[in-house]
Design an enzyme around this catalytic site. Structure first.
Site, PDB file in Angstrom:
ATOM      1  N   CYS A  13       3.080  -4.921   6.658  1.00 30.42           N
ATOM      2  CA  CYS A  13       2.726  -4.566   5.290  1.00 30.42           C
ATOM      3  C   CYS A  13       3.917  -3.962   4.556  1.00 30.42           C
ATOM      4  CB  CYS A  13       1.563  -3.577   5.285  1.00 30.42           C
ATOM      5  SG  CYS A  13       0.004  -4.322   5.822  1.00 30.42           S
TER       6      CYS A  13
ATOM      7  N   HIS B  18       0.817  -1.217   0.000  1.00 28.05           N
ATOM      8  CA  HIS B  18       0.000   0.000   0.000  1.00 28.05           C
ATOM      9  C   HIS B  18       0.844   1.258   0.000  1.00 28.05           C
ATOM     10  CE1 HIS B  18       0.703   0.828   4.316  1.00 28.05           C
ATOM     11  NE2 HIS B  18       0.557  -0.473   4.520  1.00 28.05           N
TER      12      HIS B  18
END
Length: 192
Positions: free
Chosen positions: A168, A152
């Site tokens: 992440c 992301h």
């Protein structure tokens, strides 16, 4: 007045110029502007690639803190990324199971347990510039199930190149938008 204690205008100006050019100035980006194209090692660029993955695959090298989008013919687009803190990174194969632009974000229970300050966001954070997922997210799945790991964007681009996240893979918003347009749902992802 003793000349040894006197500061001249020339000395002051030259000292300020030396300070500014030595990198000791306050900047809005602690590691330099990741959106600049001045040859930064975290800047997106096409590179030689010798891996065996098929064109259209994504490879995340957590040690290098780089993400590669395999182009084929020995080439890849390389992006700088921030990765998970030690022990918090997904390893192995996954696929892009879902995509979202300006996604909302809700910390998981395990994230709140590790970092209690995140409890204030337990109700979720709507998509937008203040959202930790940034401009877009690629949701990583295994066996048809969400892994809760994402590739992301970020609202903290100065952290690119570091191991700071809850697992992440973070990219600058500019780079996630670039990758988002190239990696459809079903794209294979390898995290090493």
């Amino acid at each position: 007045m003793d000349n040894d204690d006197h500061i001249t205008r020339r000395g002051l100006v030259l000292g300020c110029v030396a300070l500014m050019t030595s990198g000791c100035t306050t900047a809005s980006w602690p590691i330099g502007n990741p959106f600049s194209s001045t040859g930064s090692p975290i800047r997106r660029r096409e590179v030689a690639y010798s891996g065996s993955e098929q064109p259209g695959s994504v490879v995340v090298n957590t040690y290098e803190r780089r993400l590669y989008y395999v182009e084929g013919e020995g080439r890849a687009t390389r992006y700088g990324v921030a990765v998970g803190e030690e022990g918090l990174t997904l390893k192995g194969s996954a696929v892009v199971g879902r995509k979202a632009e300006w996604p909302s974000w809700t910390p998981t229970a395990s994230m709140i347990e590790r970092k209690p300050r995140l409890a204030q966001y337990a109700g979720g954070v709507p998509g937008g510039e203040n959202n930790p997922l940034g401009a877009a997210a690629l949701y990583l799945y295994r066996g048809g199930q969400d892994t809760y790991f994402r590739i992301h964007g970020t609202n903290e681009p100065w952290l690119i190149g570091q191991a700071v996240s809850n697992g992440c893979i973070r990219m600058t918003n500019e780079d996630i938008v670039h990758l988002y347009g190239r990696a459809p749902v079903g794209t294979p992802v390898l995290v090493i």
